[in-house]
Motif scaffolding. Structure first.
Motif, PDB file in Angstrom:
ATOM      1  N   VAL A   1     -35.234  28.115  11.762  1.00  0.00           N
ATOM      2  CA  VAL A   1     -36.474  28.301  12.513  1.00  0.00           C
ATOM      3  C   VAL A   1     -36.623  29.773  12.881  1.00  0.00           C
ATOM      4  N   THR A   2     -37.865  30.214  12.885  1.00  0.00           N
ATOM      5  CA  THR A   2     -38.213  31.511  13.461  1.00  0.00           C
ATOM      6  C   THR A   2     -38.993  31.234  14.738  1.00  0.00           C
ATOM      7  N   ALA A   3     -38.387  31.543  15.881  1.00  0.00           N
ATOM      8  CA  ALA A   3     -39.009  31.247  17.181  1.00  0.00           C
ATOM      9  C   ALA A   3     -38.459  32.214  18.219  1.00  0.00           C
ATOM     10  N   GLY A   4     -39.340  32.666  19.094  1.00  0.00           N
ATOM     11  CA  GLY A   4     -38.922  33.594  20.139  1.00  0.00           C
ATOM     12  C   GLY A   4     -38.383  34.897  19.599  1.00  0.00           C
ATOM     13  N   GLY A   5     -38.837  35.291  18.422  1.00  0.00           N
ATOM     14  CA  GLY A   5     -38.371  36.537  17.815  1.00  0.00           C
ATOM     15  C   GLY A   5     -37.028  36.421  17.126  1.00  0.00           C
ATOM     16  N   ILE A   6     -36.487  35.209  16.978  1.00  0.00           N
ATOM     17  CA  ILE A   6     -35.176  34.991  16.364  1.00  0.00           C
ATOM     18  C   ILE A   6     -35.340  34.066  15.171  1.00  0.00           C
TER      19      ILE A   6
ATOM     20  N   PHE B   1     -29.306  29.313  18.879  1.00  0.00           N
ATOM     21  CA  PHE B   1     -29.494  29.581  17.455  1.00  0.00           C
ATOM     22  C   PHE B   1     -28.224  30.208  16.886  1.00  0.00           C
ATOM     23  N   ARG B   2     -27.933  29.904  15.628  1.00  0.00           N
ATOM     24  CA  ARG B   2     -26.878  30.576  14.876  1.00  0.00           C
ATOM     25  C   ARG B   2     -27.554  31.340  13.741  1.00  0.00           C
ATOM     26  N   THR B   3     -27.476  32.678  13.799  1.00  0.00           N
ATOM     27  CA  THR B   3     -28.145  33.503  12.798  1.00  0.00           C
ATOM     28  C   THR B   3     -27.326  33.518  11.507  1.00  0.00           C
ATOM     29  N   PHE B   4     -27.929  34.099  10.452  1.00  0.00           N
ATOM     30  CA  PHE B   4     -27.273  34.101   9.149  1.00  0.00           C
ATOM     31  C   PHE B   4     -26.066  35.043   9.109  1.00  0.00           C
ATOM     32  N   ASP B   5     -26.007  35.999  10.041  1.00  0.00           N
ATOM     33  CA  ASP B   5     -24.819  36.857  10.126  1.00  0.00           C
ATOM     34  C   ASP B   5     -23.841  36.345  11.187  1.00  0.00           C
ATOM     35  N   ASN B   6     -23.977  35.033  11.517  1.00  0.00           N
ATOM     36  CA  ASN B   6     -23.018  34.321  12.376  1.00  0.00           C
ATOM     37  C   ASN B   6     -23.035  34.826  13.826  1.00  0.00           C
ATOM     38  N   GLN B   7     -24.212  35.109  14.331  1.00  0.00           N
ATOM     39  CA  GLN B   7     -24.381  35.408  15.743  1.00  0.00           C
ATOM     40  C   GLN B   7     -24.921  34.161  16.458  1.00  0.00           C
ATOM     41  N   THR B   8     -24.465  33.953  17.671  1.00  0.00           N
ATOM     42  CA  THR B   8     -24.973  32.857  18.504  1.00  0.00           C
ATOM     43  C   THR B   8     -25.918  33.446  19.546  1.00  0.00           C
ATOM     44  N   ILE B   9     -27.157  32.999  19.527  1.00  0.00           N
ATOM     45  CA  ILE B   9     -28.191  33.561  20.402  1.00  0.00           C
ATOM     46  C   ILE B   9     -28.818  32.426  21.198  1.00  0.00           C
TER      47      ILE B   9
END
Length: 546
Positions: free
Chosen positions: A389-394, A408-416
């Motif tokens: 998902v793209t939401a809240g700028g993430i 969220f878990r980004t594609f570079d393995n960050q937890t936001i």
């Protein structure tokens, strides 16, 4: 004996309404005949103090139907008992001080004087406490009309005292605190072989033993007074002063300057029924309740998840949130019950939470806004766990969500963690919501290259690719004549999970085929025209003639 007393008390209490009705009817009949002067109201007397060791559950039943005025009388009666018990404890502690003076002094006369003072203080306190207890019990008996029944049930006083004395002699322990004081005083009287110091040590030990028993009795009286105060508070009575006094006289006062007395106090509290044993039992109940609560919370959460998965059509995000909320609620309720096992009153805590709710609500406006946004997300279900998902700028994969934020878990393995308000108040793009996605590609060739050949090469690449879907069919078409190139649009379709692989592999294969066919991918270019100064001068002259 105690059972007969309680049975008679219940009979009298049950008969009170009938007696009062009969009395009212009789009074009305008498007043119809003649008018008599008004009689003063009968003084209220306590009746729950007929047995100072009455079980708490029975006392709760007895005080429930009482009025505010009646409960006030009962509270005063139990307060007197507690007050006198506190005086006995103070006298015992003062006795310990006096025995310490007798032990530390080398003057035998002064030692004997200290022992006599210690004995006198304790005997006075015991006497007052005994008289108060007898007075309150007598009032209770008179209030319930149990004088004759109790007297008939009593054994001969001399025989009772003799039996108690024999029992105390056999067991080696006094029957009550008064007997304990008497034994201490007798032990404090030096004989031919003993010294005042030895007598003081014996008396001190007896006083310390008695002090532990007095503290247990004080705790028991405090519990019974608290039962009465709880009922009185529910009916509008003022109980603050009583509870402040209970808090002031409760606990163990250890004299750190006297190591033996401090150790005796600690040891006595540990082995006492109202001290260490009571705390151990309460702690055990607390842990058992927490364990049961944990098991019930897990089972309840599992059952709720099973029901939501099979009976209700909700997103996995909503299922996780609802089941975890049920689990937390069950655990909070169980924890509150466990606190009551530790004899902690949670009512003031709940009242404080309710009173500060408005202030907390104003201070947490942002949190409440996130809460509302979380509810809207759960209701409208724009995404679920595992969606990209793209939401809240993430942009990332949704891992979990609560009523305040989404993780969220980004594609570079960050937890936001993104606040729900930021998500709901902005555009939400669910990249993986559908099973099939279109891959948008654009290839540029030079103006000198054959664009039809380029289109054919791209179509062949798509036809040979195993991940490109045949339905819907791919689109390959010359799209635009740009400044530096001819642009060809390529739009194949693929499953959502294969989208990235199709995009990269098709791009790689088209570039390889273009190189083999000699088709160029031009750089951006511009044509620049250069003129000499003489040519510009001649041109300007011609323009001026015109």
């Amino acid at each position: 004996m105690r059972f007969e007393k309680l049975l008679l008390m219940l009979v009298v209490l049950c008969s009170v309404p009938n007696i009062s009705v009969f009395a009212q009817e009789t009074q009305a009949a008498e007043e119809s005949k003649e008018v008599k002067p008004a009689q003063p109201a009968q003084e209220l007397k306590p009746f729950t103090t007929i047995d100072p060791t009455i079980p708490l559950d029975q006392l709760k039943i007895m005080v429930r139907p009482l009025t505010k005025q009646e409960l006030q009388v009962e509270a005063d009666a139990w307060f007197k008992l507690l007050h006198n018990k506190a005086r006995q404890i103070a006298a015992a502690r003062l006795g310990v001080k006096k025995t310490n003076e007798a032990i530390s002094t080398s003057d035998d006369r002064q030692a004997l004087e200290s022992l006599k003072k210690a004995e006198s203080v304790q005997q006075t306190a015991d006497k007052i406490a005994k008289e108060t207890e007898e007075e309150l019990m007598q009032k209770a008996q008179e209030n319930l009309g149990l004088d004759s029944a109790v007297d008939a049930a009593k054994p001969d006083q001399s025989s009772t005292e003799q039996a108690a004395a024999d029992q105390n002699t056999t067991e080696g322990e006094p029957a009550d605190s008064s007997a304990q004081t008497g034994n201490a005083a007798k032990a404090a009287t030096p004989d031919e072989d003993s010294t005042p110091t030895h007598a003081a040590e014996v008396m001190k030990e007896q006083i310390l033993v008695n002090l532990t028993k007095l503290q247990d009795e004080r705790t028991a009286l405090s519990d019974r007074l608290e039962v009465v105060l709880a009922s009185l508070s529910l009916k509008g009575g003022d109980v603050e002063s009583y509870r402040k006094y209970i808090a002031a006289v409760s606990g163990i006062d250890l004299d750190t300057s006297d190591a033996s007395a401090a150790w005796y106090g600690i040891k006595g509290w540990i082995v006492s029924k109202e001290g260490g044993q009571r705390m151990s039992w309460n702690l055990g109940k607390f842990l058992v309740i927490l364990l049961i609560t944990w098991l019930v919370a897990r089972i309840g959460s599992a059952i709720m998840r099973w029901v939501l998965e099979r009976k209700v059509r909700l997103t996995q995000l909503a299922e996780n949130l609802i089941s975890s909320t049920i689990k937390n609620i069950i655990f909070l309720i169980g924890f509150a019950i466990a606190l009551t096992a530790l004899e902690i009153d949670v009512t003031p805590l709940l009242a404080a939470i309710g009173a500060t709710g408005l202030v907390v609500g104003l201070a947490l406006q942002g949190t409440l806004s996130n809460f509302a946004s979380g509810l809207m997300i759960l209701i409208n279900r724009p995404f679920d766990v595992g969606n990209v998902v793209t939401a809240g700028g993430i942009t990332g994969t949704v891992k979990q969500m609560n009523l305040v934020s989404t993780t969220f878990r980004t594609f570079d393995n960050q937890t936001i963690h993104v606040p729900n308000n930021s998500i709901w108040n902005n555009v939400i793009t669910n990249i993986t919501a559908n099973k099939v996605r279109r891959v948008d590609l654009e290839f540029s060739i030079g103006y000198d290259d054959d664009f039809e050949q380029a289109e054919q090469i791209i179509k062949e690449v798509l036809d040979e690719h195993e991940l490109v879907l045949k339905d819907p069919a791919a689109v390959v078409v010359t799209h635009a004549l740009a400044d530096s190139s001819v642009n060809i649009v390529c739009r194949p379709w693929a499953k959502t999970e294969n989208w990235w692989d199709v995009k990269t592999s098709v791009t790689r294969e088209v570039k390889r085929r273009f190189d083999q066919a000699g088709i160029s991918i031009p750089f951006p270019q511009q044509d620049i025209h250069v003129y000499s100064a003489e040519a510009l001068t001649g041109k300007n002259a011609e323009l001026s003639k015109k």
